[in-house]
Motif scaffolding. Sequence first.
Motif, PDB file in Angstrom:
ATOM      1  N   ALA A   1       0.884  -1.227   0.135  1.00 28.20           N
ATOM      2  CA  ALA A   1      -0.154   0.168  -0.152  1.00 28.20           C
ATOM      3  C   ALA A   1       1.032   1.297  -0.063  1.00 28.20           C
ATOM      4  CB  ALA A   1      -0.904   0.059   1.316  1.00 28.20           C
ATOM      5  N   GLU A   2       2.269   1.234   0.452  1.00 30.72           N
ATOM      6  CA  GLU A   2       2.915   2.373   0.552  1.00 30.72           C
ATOM      7  C   GLU A   2       3.506   2.572  -1.099  1.00 30.72           C
ATOM      8  OE1 GLU A   2       5.909   2.226   3.980  1.00 30.72           O
ATOM      9  OE2 GLU A   2       5.428   0.218   3.807  1.00 30.72           O
ATOM     10  N   THR A   3       2.720   3.175  -2.000  1.00 27.56           N
ATOM     11  CA  THR A   3       2.852   3.258  -3.141  1.00 27.56           C
ATOM     12  C   THR A   3       4.171   4.231  -3.834  1.00 27.56           C
ATOM     13  OG1 THR A   3       1.538   5.348  -3.445  1.00 27.56           O
ATOM     14  CG2 THR A   3       0.359   2.910  -3.944  1.00 27.56           C
ATOM     15  N   ASP A   4       4.313   4.983  -2.844  1.00 25.54           N
ATOM     16  CA  ASP A   4       5.646   5.765  -3.322  1.00 25.54           C
ATOM     17  C   ASP A   4       6.897   5.145  -2.847  1.00 25.54           C
ATOM     18  OD1 ASP A   4       4.038   8.071  -3.935  1.00 25.54           O
ATOM     19  OD2 ASP A   4       4.397   9.079  -2.169  1.00 25.54           O
ATOM     20  N   ARG A   5       7.030   4.450  -1.845  1.00 22.10           N
ATOM     21  CA  ARG A   5       8.040   3.384  -1.897  1.00 22.10           C
ATOM     22  C   ARG A   5       8.266   2.424  -2.872  1.00 22.10           C
ATOM     23  NH1 ARG A   5       9.160   0.409   3.431  1.00 22.10           N
ATOM     24  NH2 ARG A   5      11.357   0.312   2.484  1.00 22.10           N
ATOM     25  N   LEU A   6       6.975   1.739  -3.125  1.00 19.91           N
ATOM     26  CA  LEU A   6       6.998   0.749  -4.160  1.00 19.91           C
ATOM     27  C   LEU A   6       7.459   1.228  -5.347  1.00 19.91           C
ATOM     28  CD1 LEU A   6       6.253  -2.254  -5.041  1.00 19.91           C
ATOM     29  CD2 LEU A   6       4.115  -1.197  -5.509  1.00 19.91           C
ATOM     30  N   THR A   7       7.281   2.423  -5.649  1.00 23.57           N
ATOM     31  CA  THR A   7       7.546   3.078  -6.967  1.00 23.57           C
ATOM     32  C   THR A   7       9.318   3.271  -7.037  1.00 23.57           C
ATOM     33  OG1 THR A   7       5.719   3.987  -7.302  1.00 23.57           O
ATOM     34  CG2 THR A   7       7.472   4.932  -8.669  1.00 23.57           C
ATOM     35  N   ALA A   8       9.842   3.530  -5.941  1.00 27.90           N
ATOM     36  CA  ALA A   8      10.983   4.089  -5.718  1.00 27.90           C
ATOM     37  C   ALA A   8      11.871   2.675  -5.750  1.00 27.90           C
ATOM     38  CB  ALA A   8      11.354   4.679  -4.366  1.00 27.90           C
ATOM     39  N   LEU A   9      11.395   1.645  -5.220  1.00 26.91           N
ATOM     40  CA  LEU A   9      12.038   0.246  -5.154  1.00 26.91           C
ATOM     41  C   LEU A   9      12.116  -0.134  -6.421  1.00 26.91           C
ATOM     42  CD1 LEU A   9      10.902  -1.198  -1.772  1.00 26.91           C
ATOM     43  CD2 LEU A   9      13.277  -0.395  -2.380  1.00 26.91           C
ATOM     44  N   VAL A  10      11.061  -0.272  -7.306  1.00 26.44           N
ATOM     45  CA  VAL A  10      10.904  -0.729  -8.607  1.00 26.44           C
ATOM     46  C   VAL A  10      12.071  -0.097  -9.331  1.00 26.44           C
ATOM     47  CG1 VAL A  10       9.348  -0.824 -10.684  1.00 26.44           C
ATOM     48  CG2 VAL A  10       8.554  -1.706  -8.289  1.00 26.44           C
ATOM     49  N   ASP A  11      12.179   1.328  -9.208  1.00 26.32           N
ATOM     50  CA  ASP A  11      12.973   2.190  -9.824  1.00 26.32           C
ATOM     51  C   ASP A  11      14.526   1.799  -9.810  1.00 26.32           C
ATOM     52  OD1 ASP A  11      11.977   4.169 -11.747  1.00 26.32           O
ATOM     53  OD2 ASP A  11      11.583   5.498 -10.325  1.00 26.32           O
ATOM     54  N   SER A  12      14.627   1.238  -8.697  1.00 28.79           N
ATOM     55  CA  SER A  12      16.182   0.696  -8.476  1.00 28.79           C
ATOM     56  C   SER A  12      16.754  -0.602  -8.978  1.00 28.79           C
ATOM     57  CB  SER A  12      16.424   0.801  -6.906  1.00 28.79           C
ATOM     58  OG  SER A  12      15.569  -0.418  -6.154  1.00 28.79           O
ATOM     59  N   VAL A  13      15.514  -1.409  -9.649  1.00 28.12           N
ATOM     60  CA  VAL A  13      15.859  -2.746  -9.943  1.00 28.12           C
ATOM     61  C   VAL A  13      15.715  -3.211 -11.554  1.00 28.12           C
ATOM     62  CG1 VAL A  13      15.273  -3.413  -7.547  1.00 28.12           C
ATOM     63  CG2 VAL A  13      13.627  -3.650  -9.449  1.00 28.12           C
ATOM     64  N   ASP A  14      16.224  -4.362 -11.550  1.00 30.16           N
ATOM     65  CA  ASP A  14      16.109  -4.934 -13.160  1.00 30.16           C
ATOM     66  C   ASP A  14      14.961  -5.663 -13.316  1.00 30.16           C
ATOM     67  OD1 ASP A  14      18.698  -3.496 -14.043  1.00 30.16           O
ATOM     68  OD2 ASP A  14      19.230  -4.790 -12.731  1.00 30.16           O
ATOM     69  N   LEU A  15      14.340  -6.267 -12.151  1.00 27.43           N
ATOM     70  CA  LEU A  15      13.372  -7.400 -12.216  1.00 27.43           C
ATOM     71  C   LEU A  15      12.565  -7.222 -11.068  1.00 27.43           C
ATOM     72  CD1 LEU A  15      12.029  -9.899 -13.676  1.00 27.43           C
ATOM     73  CD2 LEU A  15      13.489 -10.943 -12.559  1.00 27.43           C
ATOM     74  N   VAL A  16      11.189  -7.384 -11.014  1.00 28.40           N
ATOM     75  CA  VAL A  16      10.287  -7.477  -9.929  1.00 28.40           C
ATOM     76  C   VAL A  16       9.803  -8.854 -10.133  1.00 28.40           C
ATOM     77  CG1 VAL A  16       8.090  -6.635  -8.830  1.00 28.40           C
ATOM     78  CG2 VAL A  16       9.911  -4.924  -9.866  1.00 28.40           C
ATOM     79  N   ILE A  17       9.673  -9.484  -9.015  1.00 21.97           N
ATOM     80  CA  ILE A  17       9.159 -10.841  -8.970  1.00 21.97           C
ATOM     81  C   ILE A  17       8.037 -10.682  -7.645  1.00 21.97           C
ATOM     82  CG2 ILE A  17       9.198 -13.496  -8.363  1.00 21.97           C
ATOM     83  CD1 ILE A  17      11.975 -13.218  -9.340  1.00 21.97           C
ATOM     84  N   HIS A  18       6.716 -10.939  -7.913  1.00 17.56           N
ATOM     85  CA  HIS A  18       5.608 -10.657  -7.174  1.00 17.56           C
ATOM     86  C   HIS A  18       5.243 -11.934  -6.691  1.00 17.56           C
ATOM     87  CE1 HIS A  18       2.170  -9.027  -5.348  1.00 17.56           C
ATOM     88  NE2 HIS A  18       1.608  -8.554  -6.172  1.00 17.56           N
ATOM     89  N   CYS A  19       5.394 -12.066  -5.291  1.00 13.92           N
ATOM     90  CA  CYS A  19       4.938 -13.407  -4.583  1.00 13.92           C
ATOM     91  C   CYS A  19       4.111 -13.161  -3.290  1.00 13.92           C
ATOM     92  CB  CYS A  19       6.216 -14.058  -4.047  1.00 13.92           C
ATOM     93  SG  CYS A  19       7.488 -14.470  -5.162  1.00 13.92           S
ATOM     94  N   ALA A  20       3.666 -11.784  -3.464  1.00 16.92           N
ATOM     95  CA  ALA A  20       2.801 -11.595  -2.125  1.00 16.92           C
ATOM     96  C   ALA A  20       1.384 -11.581  -2.468  1.00 16.92           C
ATOM     97  CB  ALA A  20       2.731  -9.927  -1.964  1.00 16.92           C
ATOM     98  N   GLY A  21       1.188 -13.161  -2.260  1.00 13.92           N
ATOM     99  CA  GLY A  21      -0.314 -13.569  -2.361  1.00 13.92           C
ATOM    100  C   GLY A  21      -1.000 -13.704  -1.122  1.00 13.92           C
ATOM    101  N   PRO A  22      -2.429 -14.339  -0.958  1.00 13.06           N
ATOM    102  CA  PRO A  22      -3.008 -14.551  -2.067  1.00 13.06           C
ATOM    103  C   PRO A  22      -3.396 -13.700  -3.292  1.00 13.06           C
ATOM    104  CG  PRO A  22      -3.745 -15.368  -0.154  1.00 13.06           C
ATOM    105  CD  PRO A  22      -2.991 -14.304   0.288  1.00 13.06           C
ATOM    106  N   PHE A  23      -3.273 -14.022  -4.341  1.00 17.47           N
ATOM    107  CA  PHE A  23      -3.588 -13.102  -5.559  1.00 17.47           C
ATOM    108  C   PHE A  23      -5.151 -12.721  -5.710  1.00 17.47           C
ATOM    109  CE2 PHE A  23       0.624 -14.185  -6.213  1.00 17.47           C
ATOM    110  CZ  PHE A  23       1.302 -13.004  -6.539  1.00 17.47           C
TER     111      PHE A  23
END
Length: 366
Positions: free
Chosen positions: A58-80
């Motif tokens: 839910a921390e959208t700003d932090r999420l965006t900043a972290l995505v900006d800093s990597v080459d790949l995101v793997i989403h495992c935060a279920g249940p989907f």
Amino acid sequence: MPRVIILGGMGKIGRSIAADLLAHTNAHIMLTGRTALRGDRQQSPLGSRSRFLCLDLAETDRLTALVDSVDLVIHCAGPFDYRDQRVLQTCLDRRVSYLDVSDNPRFVQQCLALGDRAKAAGITAVVSTGIFPGISNSMVRLGIETLDQAEAVQLNYVVAGSGGAGPTVMRTTFLEIAHPFSGWVQGQWQSIQPYSAPEGVVFPEPYGTAQVYWFSTSEAVTLPQSFPPLHTVITKFGSLPGFYNTLTGLMARLPSGLLQKPWVVETLAALSYQMTQVTDPLTGVGVAMVVQVQGQRCGRSATTTVSFAHPQMIQAVGAGTGSIAQLLLGGQWQKPGVWPVEQALPSDLFQKALAQRNLNVTVRST
């Protein structure tokens, strides 16, 4: 060195994927969770190339900043079943590759709808990686490629005990049996009662014959779209020991709406997980899959059976997702768009990635 963030990474699935990437790539990995860790685990949960970050999606700003800093995101935060497409949309906005381990058909369809946007951004996104879905999808593709024309597919899965997974997987099971689902049978979508139509299937040793039942999976939705000649796609699942199937069947027939209540799902998931902790030492935590593809070869009816087994289901999940991540990070393969595994991963790369992990699938045609 490439950088990867695994959302929900401190769960058993996330850590398994991280372990696979640490073994087969030179990536640096950030694993996130909602709860802060203590002591040395804060800095190095899996070794010097990994670290932990406390993050709520839910921390959208932090999420965006972290995505900006990597080459790949793997989403495992279920249940989907509870998730939206926010993470994938952020990856597309920031032009970062994306994988997930989603197993909810609704979630998957909503991700696939972003395919044109991903192509325009030049970003490769693959949904439902792992084992089933994941490796199972590639097994279907492999079987279809042995035929001139494929007509019907049946996917059968059996898991011993917990499979080494945690309560989140238990939650997903109860969420998926809470209501009828759509199955592609004889060229049309039909309403299917979960955990119905038991059938004995012979799995690779040491599993032997086990009972499997109709079960909702994302493959049941994507395979008819990926291979239009298919007129039937059957997905069936079972547990060992067999009394778990009886209990799950009873849960599937609870009064309508009861399994929609979060507290009921949480209670059942916790009880189920505690039960498997008792039986796991006796049954093991492995997985087996048998995919049967029927069709035509040289003008005659033919069947191809593709089989897979692993003594540690959770490790197989890591191999399924990790192999695709390895290919992306190594620049060996990319395919801009949002794809299910069977549309994304060529069979030769699938088999090569498994061989690197001393795994294989068995293909038998009749």
